[in-house]
Scaffold this motif. Structure first.
Motif, PDB file in Angstrom:
ATOM      1  N   HIS A  29      56.884  -3.802 105.415  1.00  0.00           N
ATOM      2  CA  HIS A  29      57.307  -5.168 105.129  1.00  0.00           C
ATOM      3  C   HIS A  29      58.573  -5.050 104.283  1.00  0.00           C
ATOM      4  N   ASP A  30      59.388  -6.111 104.324  1.00  0.00           N
ATOM      5  CA  ASP A  30      60.601  -6.052 103.505  1.00  0.00           C
ATOM      6  C   ASP A  30      60.281  -5.922 102.021  1.00  0.00           C
ATOM      7  N   ARG A  31      59.050  -6.262 101.654  1.00  0.00           N
ATOM      8  CA  ARG A  31      58.677  -6.208 100.248  1.00  0.00           C
ATOM      9  C   ARG A  31      57.679  -5.098  99.940  1.00  0.00           C
ATOM     10  N   ILE A  64      51.600   2.928  97.013  1.00  0.00           N
ATOM     11  CA  ILE A  64      52.141   1.731  97.646  1.00  0.00           C
ATOM     12  C   ILE A  64      52.932   0.958  96.598  1.00  0.00           C
ATOM     13  N   LYS A  65      54.070   0.480  97.010  1.00  0.00           N
ATOM     14  CA  LYS A  65      54.897  -0.338  96.106  1.00  0.00           C
ATOM     15  C   LYS A  65      55.103  -1.713  96.743  1.00  0.00           C
ATOM     16  N   VAL A  66      54.894  -2.736  95.966  1.00  0.00           N
ATOM     17  CA  VAL A  66      55.079  -4.115  96.447  1.00  0.00           C
ATOM     18  C   VAL A  66      56.071  -4.813  95.522  1.00  0.00           C
ATOM     19  N   ARG A  67      57.128  -5.306  96.111  1.00  0.00           N
ATOM     20  CA  ARG A  67      58.108  -6.076  95.329  1.00  0.00           C
ATOM     21  C   ARG A  67      57.577  -7.490  95.174  1.00  0.00           C
ATOM     22  N   MET A  68      57.331  -7.867  93.945  1.00  0.00           N
ATOM     23  CA  MET A  68      56.650  -9.123  93.669  1.00  0.00           C
ATOM     24  C   MET A  68      57.593 -10.292  93.461  1.00  0.00           C
ATOM     25  N   THR A 115      62.887  -1.945  97.394  1.00  0.00           N
ATOM     26  CA  THR A 115      62.078  -1.470  98.514  1.00  0.00           C
ATOM     27  C   THR A 115      62.969  -1.290  99.731  1.00  0.00           C
ATOM     28  N   LEU A 116      62.453  -0.571 100.675  1.00  0.00           N
ATOM     29  CA  LEU A 116      63.195  -0.381 101.915  1.00  0.00           C
ATOM     30  C   LEU A 116      63.098  -1.645 102.763  1.00  0.00           C
ATOM     31  N   LEU A 117      63.932  -1.690 103.791  1.00  0.00           N
ATOM     32  CA  LEU A 117      63.856  -2.784 104.757  1.00  0.00           C
ATOM     33  C   LEU A 117      62.704  -2.506 105.723  1.00  0.00           C
ATOM     34  N   GLN A 118      62.037  -3.540 106.153  1.00  0.00           N
ATOM     35  CA  GLN A 118      60.897  -3.358 107.048  1.00  0.00           C
ATOM     36  C   GLN A 118      61.270  -2.470 108.238  1.00  0.00           C
ATOM     37  N   GLY A 119      60.425  -1.484 108.484  1.00  0.00           N
ATOM     38  CA  GLY A 119      60.660  -0.578 109.600  1.00  0.00           C
ATOM     39  C   GLY A 119      61.443   0.665 109.237  1.00  0.00           C
TER      40      GLY A 119
END
Lengths: 255, 282
Positions: B97-99, B117-121, B54-58
């Protein structure tokens, strides 16, 4: 005494040649400052007759030997030097700035730690400097350039922080001069270690009072090539070899 | 006499030992160095399949991708496919979010507008074998779907994906992506659920160059009879990914790609494509 340059603390980049060690405060025909301040170097055997058993005390240790040992452990560095630690709760900031033709790359972290050891209770212009110490280390994995991908490139490809997690400056305070408005201009000489390569450097800092401690602002330039940091060809347009480092941090008396 | 001599030596040497310490100060490092984040795939997507990165938050990520419809084997007359036509995708992702990140992407094929939406779990194995798991959920709306023989097209598609990634050694990233897709063919007579499994691998040859491959196994259905295979080269800088690809699929958006392809995976059916992504932080 050498005059410390005014303006923003800055030095030419590189600086791989360490200047010859100077006797601080030495003027033409004048005694070095460290003698004036009464911190003579001690030779534990000077003036001691090891064959004289008359002065032994109850422990069986000859009096002069005990005195010599006492003087050694109570030398200025051990007993009189005030120690200051980096206040990790302060608004510390370490910033690197790489000016490049297309884009300015900036990396920031607040993860700086270390200490300053003085010879007296407070920093004073012209104060005794023998045995002083400035030790700083920056947690390189915490540097944030604003892009996660760029952070990873910096960590993995350039700084190799897995192997070299800290940038370290281990120095002695070389000169202290009073600047305007209660600010001291301090020059520290020592080894700057980045990426596993150590270079002798002099770094200038402006130091001002902050409560019982100090606020320290340092600025200096480094050449990445001096520290064997690769700049891949694909990145030539992005990163300059010369990088400016700015350190702003607070120190407080050691607990 | 011996005891006395030892005592004298001890008294004399003790202070010398104290002075000989590297740092005769009370300061101690407050903690360990910052942990280096786990990385498996460098990019947030392979050629078509999502990675767990995932990308970094922001951060924002802008993407433009092309899939040239003519095959490379059409030769110079079609400029090896570059004459087009071309299916293209424009995408914009943002990490809140970072995740977690959201991505809006539009493909000109059926005017497919996709929001996911992608969420790193989960991630682990910092000191051994890095693994990373993320989930993706998305919905796509087809503004200009193909017309069915009977009835009206169903414009909406929905999908859910799991992407599990592992780094084998220091250079080989491997991932598996099972996908459940609702309504793979908007023009089909009945609504279907489609299940596919994608496998992706990437070998990082140097700091900036890698080769990648994907294989997505899908159920055979009319008009999308074949599994989609893609291989190519990825170039990365501090803010870009450039992917140069050959594939038997020209369906850019996720709900389109995972459903399959009408072309077999044969050299004569390979099409040229590329993805370019640029990371931005404001």
């Amino acid at each position: 005494m050498n005059q410390i340059p005014s303006g923003e603390p800055t030095l030419p980049a590189g600086g791989t040649q360490r200047r010859p060690q100077q006797l601080h405060g030495a003027q033409d025909g004048a005694a070095p400052e460290r003698w004036e301040c009464g911190y003579p170097e001690l030779n534990p055997l000077d003036g001691i007759d090891l064959t004289n058993n008359k002065n032994w005390i109850d422990t069986g240790v000859p009096g002069p030997l005990f005195l010599a040992s006492f003087l050694l452990v109570s030398s200025p560095m051990g007993a009189f030097g005030q120690e200051f630690h980096v206040d990790r709760d302060a608004d510390n900031e370490v910033r690197f700035i790489s000016q490049a033709p297309i884009e300015e790359v900036v990396g920031v972290t607040d993860r700086i730690d270390g200490y300053i050891l003085l010879n007296g209770p407070r920093l004073e212009a012209g104060s005794a400097l023998e045995g002083t110490q400035l030790y700083l280390e920056v947690d390189l994995a915490s540097l944030d350039t604003g892009l996660g991908l760029r952070n990873r490139h910096m960590r993995d490809n350039y700084l190799e922080v897995k192997e070299f997690p800290y940038a370290v400056f281990d120095a002695t305070i070389d000169r202290v001069e009073a600047a305007a408005c209660g600010v001291f201009r301090v020059a520290a000489q020592g080894g700057l270690n980045i990426h596993g390569v150590e270079r002798a450097r002099e770094i200038l800092c402006d130091v001002s009072e902050r409560g019982e401690g100090y606020w320290v602002q340092c600025a200096f330039d480094v050449l990445l090539s001096d520290f064997d940091i690769d700049i891949p060809k694909m990145m030539f347009l992005k990163l300059a070899n010369e990088v400016r480092l700015k350190l702003n941090f607070a120190v407080q008396p050691a607990p | 006499m011996l005891r006395r001599g030892l005592l004298v030596a001890a008294v004399l040497l003790a202070p010398l030992g104290a002075r000989g310490q590297d740092r005769p100060v009370r300061w101690q490092r407050a903690g360990d160095a910052t942990e280096i984040p786990i990385t498996v795939f460098h990019s947030s997507q392979s050629a078509n399949l999502p990675t767990a990165e995932t990308l970094l938050q922001g951060e924002w990520q802008f993407e433009i991708s092309h899939r040239f419809v003519p095959a490379v084997s059409d030769g110079v007359d079609a400029l090896w496919g570059l004459d087009g036509p071309v299916n293209m995708r424009l995408g914009l992702a943002y990490a809140f979010h970072d995740r977690a990140m959201v991505m809006l992407q539009r493909s000109n094929l059926d005017d497919n507008l996709d929001l996911n939406i992608k969420v790193r779990m989960f991630e682990a194995g910092r000191e051994s074998t890095p693994v990373m798991v993320a989930v993706v959920a998305g919905a796509a709306w087809n503004g200009d779907p193909p017309q069915p023989f009977e009835g009206s097209p169903r414009a909406w598609q929905y999908y859910a994906q799991l992407t599990a990634n592992v780094m084998l050694g220091e250079r080989f990233a491997l991932g598996v992506v099972p996908t459940l897709l609702r309504n793979p063919l908007p023009d089909a007579a009945e609504v279907e659920n489609a299940f596919s499994v994608g496998v992706m691998g990437q070998v990082y040859l140097s700091q900036h160059v890698s080769v990648l491959g994907e294989w997505n196994i899908s159920e055979e259905r009319t008009g999308l009879e074949y599994n989609a295979g893609t291989f190519g080269v990825e170039l990365e800088t501090g803010g870009h990914f450039f992917k140069l690809l050959l594939s038997n699929s020209v369906r850019p958006n996720p709900a389109q790609f995972v459903a399959g392809t009408p072309f077999p995976f044969e050299a004569g059916e390979w099409r040229f494509g590329f993805n370019v992504t640029r990371l931005l932080a404001f």
